[in-house]
Design a protein around this motif. Sequence first.
Motif, PDB file in Angstrom:
ATOM      1  N   MET A 164       0.813  -1.213   0.000  1.00  0.00           N
ATOM      2  CA  MET A 164       0.000   0.000   0.000  1.00  0.00           C
ATOM      3  C   MET A 164       0.848   1.266   0.000  1.00  0.00           C
ATOM      4  N   ASN A 165       2.020   1.200   0.598  1.00  0.00           N
ATOM      5  CA  ASN A 165       2.928   2.354   0.580  1.00  0.00           C
ATOM      6  C   ASN A 165       3.433   2.666  -0.828  1.00  0.00           C
ATOM      7  N   LEU A 166       3.408   1.648  -1.711  1.00  0.00           N
ATOM      8  CA  LEU A 166       3.857   1.829  -3.095  1.00  0.00           C
ATOM      9  C   LEU A 166       2.719   2.269  -4.014  1.00  0.00           C
ATOM     10  N   ASN A 167       1.487   2.160  -3.526  1.00  0.00           N
ATOM     11  CA  ASN A 167       0.295   2.634  -4.241  1.00  0.00           C
ATOM     12  C   ASN A 167       0.143   2.042  -5.651  1.00  0.00           C
ATOM     13  N   PRO A 168       0.063   0.730  -5.785  1.00  0.00           N
ATOM     14  CA  PRO A 168      -0.115   0.118  -7.115  1.00  0.00           C
ATOM     15  C   PRO A 168      -1.540   0.313  -7.634  1.00  0.00           C
ATOM     16  N   ASP A 169      -1.688   0.244  -8.947  1.00  0.00           N
ATOM     17  CA  ASP A 169      -3.025   0.323  -9.540  1.00  0.00           C
ATOM     18  C   ASP A 169      -3.816  -0.955  -9.291  1.00  0.00           C
ATOM     19  N   VAL A 170      -3.113  -2.076  -9.219  1.00  0.00           N
ATOM     20  CA  VAL A 170      -3.744  -3.387  -9.003  1.00  0.00           C
ATOM     21  C   VAL A 170      -2.860  -4.238  -8.106  1.00  0.00           C
ATOM     22  N   ILE A 171      -3.484  -5.013  -7.213  1.00  0.00           N
ATOM     23  CA  ILE A 171      -2.769  -6.062  -6.472  1.00  0.00           C
ATOM     24  C   ILE A 171      -3.128  -7.390  -7.135  1.00  0.00           C
ATOM     25  N   TYR A 172      -2.092  -8.154  -7.506  1.00  0.00           N
ATOM     26  CA  TYR A 172      -2.335  -9.459  -8.134  1.00  0.00           C
ATOM     27  C   TYR A 172      -2.054 -10.559  -7.131  1.00  0.00           C
ATOM     28  N   LEU A 173      -3.049 -11.461  -6.948  1.00  0.00           N
ATOM     29  CA  LEU A 173      -2.963 -12.556  -5.980  1.00  0.00           C
ATOM     30  C   LEU A 173      -3.077 -13.898  -6.703  1.00  0.00           C
ATOM     31  N   PRO A 174      -1.959 -14.512  -7.093  1.00  0.00           N
ATOM     32  CA  PRO A 174      -2.003 -15.800  -7.810  1.00  0.00           C
ATOM     33  C   PRO A 174      -2.080 -16.978  -6.844  1.00  0.00           C
ATOM     34  N   ASN A 175      -3.077 -16.932  -5.944  1.00  0.00           N
ATOM     35  CA  ASN A 175      -3.131 -17.887  -4.837  1.00  0.00           C
ATOM     36  C   ASN A 175      -4.418 -18.706  -4.841  1.00  0.00           C
ATOM     37  N   TYR A 176      -4.610 -19.492  -3.773  1.00  0.00           N
ATOM     38  CA  TYR A 176      -5.839 -20.245  -3.601  1.00  0.00           C
ATOM     39  C   TYR A 176      -6.840 -19.431  -2.784  1.00  0.00           C
ATOM     40  N   TYR A 177      -8.103 -19.862  -2.834  1.00  0.00           N
ATOM     41  CA  TYR A 177      -9.219 -19.053  -2.341  1.00  0.00           C
ATOM     42  C   TYR A 177      -9.114 -18.636  -0.873  1.00  0.00           C
ATOM     43  N   THR A 178      -8.602 -19.506  -0.004  1.00  0.00           N
ATOM     44  CA  THR A 178      -8.558 -19.170   1.422  1.00  0.00           C
ATOM     45  C   THR A 178      -7.667 -17.972   1.680  1.00  0.00           C
ATOM     46  N   GLU A 179      -6.415 -18.046   1.179  1.00  0.00           N
ATOM     47  CA  GLU A 179      -5.482 -16.946   1.378  1.00  0.00           C
ATOM     48  C   GLU A 179      -5.965 -15.677   0.677  1.00  0.00           C
ATOM     49  N   ILE A 180      -6.539 -15.831  -0.517  1.00  0.00           N
ATOM     50  CA  ILE A 180      -7.043 -14.660  -1.244  1.00  0.00           C
ATOM     51  C   ILE A 180      -8.127 -13.956  -0.433  1.00  0.00           C
ATOM     52  N   ALA A 181      -9.074 -14.717   0.083  1.00  0.00           N
ATOM     53  CA  ALA A 181     -10.163 -14.121   0.855  1.00  0.00           C
ATOM     54  C   ALA A 181      -9.644 -13.387   2.081  1.00  0.00           C
ATOM     55  N   LEU A 182      -8.695 -13.999   2.794  1.00  0.00           N
ATOM     56  CA  LEU A 182      -8.140 -13.371   3.987  1.00  0.00           C
ATOM     57  C   LEU A 182      -7.330 -12.130   3.642  1.00  0.00           C
ATOM     58  N   ILE A 183      -6.576 -12.195   2.544  1.00  0.00           N
ATOM     59  CA  ILE A 183      -5.795 -11.027   2.119  1.00  0.00           C
ATOM     60  C   ILE A 183      -6.721  -9.872   1.753  1.00  0.00           C
ATOM     61  N   CYS A 184      -7.791 -10.175   1.033  1.00  0.00           N
ATOM     62  CA  CYS A 184      -8.750  -9.132   0.662  1.00  0.00           C
ATOM     63  C   CYS A 184      -9.371  -8.484   1.889  1.00  0.00           C
ATOM     64  N   ARG A 185      -9.725  -9.289   2.866  1.00  0.00           N
ATOM     65  CA  ARG A 185     -10.318  -8.747   4.085  1.00  0.00           C
ATOM     66  C   ARG A 185      -9.356  -7.825   4.804  1.00  0.00           C
ATOM     67  N   GLN A 186      -8.097  -8.259   4.917  1.00  0.00           N
ATOM     68  CA  GLN A 186      -7.128  -7.430   5.625  1.00  0.00           C
ATOM     69  C   GLN A 186      -6.764  -6.187   4.831  1.00  0.00           C
ATOM     70  N   ALA A 187      -6.707  -6.315   3.506  1.00  0.00           N
ATOM     71  CA  ALA A 187      -6.401  -5.151   2.668  1.00  0.00           C
ATOM     72  C   ALA A 187      -7.491  -4.090   2.816  1.00  0.00           C
ATOM     73  N   ARG A 188      -8.744  -4.515   2.806  1.00  0.00           N
ATOM     74  CA  ARG A 188      -9.845  -3.557   2.963  1.00  0.00           C
ATOM     75  C   ARG A 188      -9.846  -2.965   4.367  1.00  0.00           C
ATOM     76  N   ASP A 189      -9.537  -3.783   5.368  1.00  0.00           N
ATOM     77  CA  ASP A 189      -9.470  -3.284   6.742  1.00  0.00           C
ATOM     78  C   ASP A 189      -8.372  -2.230   6.902  1.00  0.00           C
ATOM     79  N   LEU A 190      -7.306  -2.394   6.134  1.00  0.00           N
ATOM     80  CA  LEU A 190      -6.197  -1.431   6.188  1.00  0.00           C
ATOM     81  C   LEU A 190      -6.463  -0.191   5.346  1.00  0.00           C
ATOM     82  N   GLY A 191      -7.570  -0.189   4.628  1.00  0.00           N
ATOM     83  CA  GLY A 191      -7.944   0.999   3.871  1.00  0.00           C
ATOM     84  C   GLY A 191      -7.666   0.948   2.386  1.00  0.00           C
ATOM     85  N   TYR A 192      -7.237  -0.201   1.874  1.00  0.00           N
ATOM     86  CA  TYR A 192      -6.978  -0.293   0.435  1.00  0.00           C
ATOM     87  C   TYR A 192      -8.292  -0.294  -0.333  1.00  0.00           C
ATOM     88  N   GLU A 193      -8.429   0.591  -1.291  1.00  0.00           N
ATOM     89  CA  GLU A 193      -9.670   0.714  -2.061  1.00  0.00           C
ATOM     90  C   GLU A 193      -9.482   0.379  -3.540  1.00  0.00           C
TER      91      GLU A 193
END
Length: 374
Positions: free
Chosen positions: A213-242
């Motif tokens: 988030m400090n680098l401010n990318p246009d897109v975050i790419y997650l080449p992972n499986y559903y569990t980790e992706i879901a958790l990453i998305c939740r934490q990213a949104r909680d941290l304010g990533y829009e």
Amino acid sequence: MKKLSCFGIFLAILLIVSIPVFGQDTVKIGANLEMTGSVAAYGQMINEGVELIMDIVGTEVLGKQVEYVLVDNKSDKVEAANAATRLIDKEKVVAIIGPAISGSMLSAGPICEEKMVPQISATSTNPLVTQDKKYSFRATFIDSYQGVAAAQYAYEDLDAKSVAILSDIAQDYCVALGNFFKEGYEKLGGEVLTVQHCKTGDQDFSAQLTTIMNLNPDVIYLPNYYTEIALICRQARDLGYEGKILGGDGSDAPELIDIGGDAVEGFYFTAHGDTEKALTEIGQKYFDAYRAKFNKEPGVFGALAADCYIIILDAIKRANSFEPEKIAAAIEDTKDLEVTTGKITIEKGDALKPVVVKQVEGGKAKLLGTIEVK
């Protein structure tokens, strides 16, 4: 005479009891699947798909009844190898459906090569799974193609000129897909700001996400499986990533939305196909039967599993044989076969078919279109 009569009766009984053993009217097809463990949703969906398509197209081939033998590999590479050995040596299967994920396919691969029994995965996409192999196949596209397609979609359709990648280094699939995406994206002129890593089972991704988030990318790419992706998305949104988040086919499970909830709304991902509109008659039969039986929408992983079963039965018929070596050769010669997800051709173990892109909207994964790789 009395002793001879007793012997005769004994012999007759022995022959009657032995008939089922020596006059086998069944042929075994195995399944080496992740029924428990970290990616159990995949194995369960694949098993559902196989069992349903067996009801639809039948279980008879060349005059024999198909016996379906399922072994749980527990989402573990070592267990996947053990399952392959058990299915081949003990169960005497002529072909194996699965495993679902690339790492487990790679573990089981050498066993299938040595024992000359084909395995076909519904969903593994790492190119190494089939590279230089005679007995490993897949019913879907490979990571190199998917990665380039995703990169093209991010750069052109999402108008992303910079991305950050967060990849699961514990999974061969995730590492490979992330690398292919990176190569394809940079060739298009995009900038990869950082490549961060996690491991299967991680619960806290705050350090990686803070760096991203400090680098401010246009897109975050997650080449992972559903569990980790879901958790990453939740934490990213909680941290304010829009911003926008993009993933691969490992996202394509209902559990993504079950775990991620509102945090995965707007999430994009590449996938193997769409289950709303069938491209073949057998596909429509499968989707209709699935909705009727389970009272929910079918997943593409189950449909791909159905494809595997159709491919194996077709290969047995064309080979006119139950010899695994001949079945493998026939699978390799599959051309324009109508399966549930469309038409499929196998070339060097790989399936030739299109990549689609979906987005989570209103708690459902909706088709946005297909990607024509340039």
